[in-house]
Design a protein around this motif. Structure first.
Motif, PDB file in Angstrom:
ATOM      1  N   ARG A  54       6.858 -23.098 -39.819  1.00  0.00           N
ATOM      2  CA  ARG A  54       6.064 -22.587 -38.704  1.00  0.00           C
ATOM      3  C   ARG A  54       4.910 -21.763 -39.268  1.00  0.00           C
TER       4      ARG A  54
ATOM      5  N   ASP B  67       5.023 -28.862 -30.073  1.00  0.00           N
ATOM      6  CA  ASP B  67       4.972 -27.860 -31.136  1.00  0.00           C
ATOM      7  C   ASP B  67       6.326 -27.652 -31.792  1.00  0.00           C
ATOM      8  N   ASN B  68       7.395 -27.768 -31.028  1.00  0.00           N
ATOM      9  CA  ASN B  68       8.728 -27.668 -31.629  1.00  0.00           C
ATOM     10  C   ASN B  68       8.948 -28.776 -32.650  1.00  0.00           C
TER      11      ASN B  68
ATOM     12  N   TYR C 257      -6.152 -26.457 -24.111  1.00  0.00           N
ATOM     13  CA  TYR C 257      -6.451 -25.572 -25.236  1.00  0.00           C
ATOM     14  C   TYR C 257      -6.875 -24.193 -24.742  1.00  0.00           C
TER      15      TYR C 257
ATOM     16  N   GLU D 120       4.802 -27.637 -20.583  1.00  0.00           N
ATOM     17  CA  GLU D 120       6.085 -27.979 -21.193  1.00  0.00           C
ATOM     18  C   GLU D 120       5.955 -28.993 -22.327  1.00  0.00           C
TER      19      GLU D 120
ATOM     20  N   VAL E 172       3.537 -29.709 -24.247  1.00  0.00           N
ATOM     21  CA  VAL E 172       2.852 -29.151 -25.417  1.00  0.00           C
ATOM     22  C   VAL E 172       3.813 -28.265 -26.200  1.00  0.00           C
ATOM     23  N   ALA E 173       4.638 -27.491 -25.500  1.00  0.00           N
ATOM     24  CA  ALA E 173       5.648 -26.670 -26.179  1.00  0.00           C
ATOM     25  C   ALA E 173       6.651 -27.552 -26.924  1.00  0.00           C
TER      26      ALA E 173
ATOM     27  N   ARG F 184      -3.491 -24.841 -29.108  1.00  0.00           N
ATOM     28  CA  ARG F 184      -2.871 -25.608 -28.031  1.00  0.00           C
ATOM     29  C   ARG F 184      -2.182 -24.659 -27.047  1.00  0.00           C
ATOM     30  N   ASP F 185      -2.334 -24.953 -25.763  1.00  0.00           N
ATOM     31  CA  ASP F 185      -1.766 -24.091 -24.720  1.00  0.00           C
ATOM     32  C   ASP F 185      -0.300 -24.462 -24.501  1.00  0.00           C
ATOM     33  N   HIS F 186       0.596 -23.625 -25.018  1.00  0.00           N
ATOM     34  CA  HIS F 186       2.027 -23.917 -24.987  1.00  0.00           C
ATOM     35  C   HIS F 186       2.669 -23.637 -23.640  1.00  0.00           C
ATOM     36  N   THR F 187       1.872 -23.177 -22.678  1.00  0.00           N
ATOM     37  CA  THR F 187       2.466 -22.917 -21.363  1.00  0.00           C
ATOM     38  C   THR F 187       2.781 -24.219 -20.633  1.00  0.00           C
TER      39      THR F 187
END
Length: 294
Positions: A206, A198-199, A283, A192, A194-195, A187-190
């Motif tokens: 992790r 993931d948190n 992605y 917001e 998506v980040a 997943r592209d965490h760049t």
């Protein structure tokens, strides 16, 4: 004395296998913490988790095979084109799961052999990829004869294997000059949201995946590429994707409910996802390939 040594080795191997089974059951049933397991084994919590958590997570997918197939993304066709050299005809999909990559290999006109250790995953695989020859097996013990395939592709799977055993096995079943390719959808965490997702997913643990691994001898000519793309899915499919992650599967039921509730709250409130029937997930597909030295 050699016979005595062999018997002792067999006993140790059997005892270790039984210990692993007990630990996996304790963790699946949430009957003991890693602290308790470590003490029972004469180890620290960190030592116990390092030794057995990967095995537990790797074996967890069968219980979520349906959610895995509904929620996990496919792979971009360009990743298949890059990973399988044009002259290759017979290809092994190693750790095939529910057939996400297998389907694309078949559609590319290849003769596909799929190896997958989970019976539940193989059931899904057989339904979606009936043209593939499907076998029970693993990267460390591939149920194929020597020099049987032109290429091997392992998608979303190599981080679960023991490379010291898997690399020689891959070399054994490949024909001279054959290719071993490894693929990961990340997943592209760049973005917001998506980040933030993931948190939420990693609030309990992790999972660090090396998506740029060294393959080593007898392979050479290591190459890498990245493919950026976007996958559109509905809300339920995204929740299925979350539920099929190994680190979510092994949570206790209250922890899993809380985590999924956090994901739903994010989807309900973030501007990128709020009120949308379809959600676009960015992605990065990372690919590594190397060639078997003649």
């Amino acid at each position: 004395m050699l016979d005595e040594l062999r018997r002792l080795t067999e006993s140790i191997t059997e005892a270790e296998a039984r210990r692993t089974q007990i630990i996996n059951r304790l963790r699946r049933e949430h009957a003991a913490s890693w602290d308790e397991i470590g003490k029972a084994c004469g180890m620290t919590r960190q030592g116990a988790t390092r030794r057995w958590s990967r095995t537990l997570h790797a074996g967890s997918f069968g219980s979520a095979a349906d959610a895995y197939h509904r929620g996990r993304p496919p792979y971009p066709r360009s990743a298949v084109e890059w990973s399988v050299p044009r002259p290759a005809r017979r290809v092994l999909d190693l750790g095939a799961g529910t057939g996400k990559l297998t389907q694309l290999l078949i559609e590319a006109g290849l003769d596909v052999v799929a190896v997958e250790p989970s019976a539940e995953m193989r059931d899904q695989l057989a339904a979606v990829a009936p043209k593939a020859a499907i076998f029970d097996g693993a990267a460390e013990q591939i149920p194929l004869p020597d020099a049987d395939v032109d290429a091997i592709v392992a998608a979303q799977a190599w981080h679960w294997v023991d490379p010291a055993r898997a690399v020689p096995e891959a070399a054994r079943v490949l024909r001279p000059g054959g290719t071993l390719s490894l693929i990961w959808n990340i997943r592209d965490h760049t973005e917001e949201w998506v980040a933030l997702l993931d948190n939420i997913l990693h609030q309990h643990s992790r999972q660090e995946i090396d998506t740029n691994p060294v393959i080593g001898t007898p392979f050479a000519g290591l190459e890498r590429t990245e493919i950026r793309w976007r996958h559109t899915l509905n809300r339920q499919a995204l929740l299925d994707m979350v539920a099929s992650r190994s680190y979510v599967i092994v949570l206790s039921e209250p922890e899993r409910r809380d985590l999924l509730a956090g994901v739903e709250d994010l989807l309900d409130t973030h501007p990128s996802t709020r009120g949308r029937d379809e959600i676009t997930m960015p992605y990065v597909t990372r690919c590594t390939r190397a060639h078997l030295q003649p």
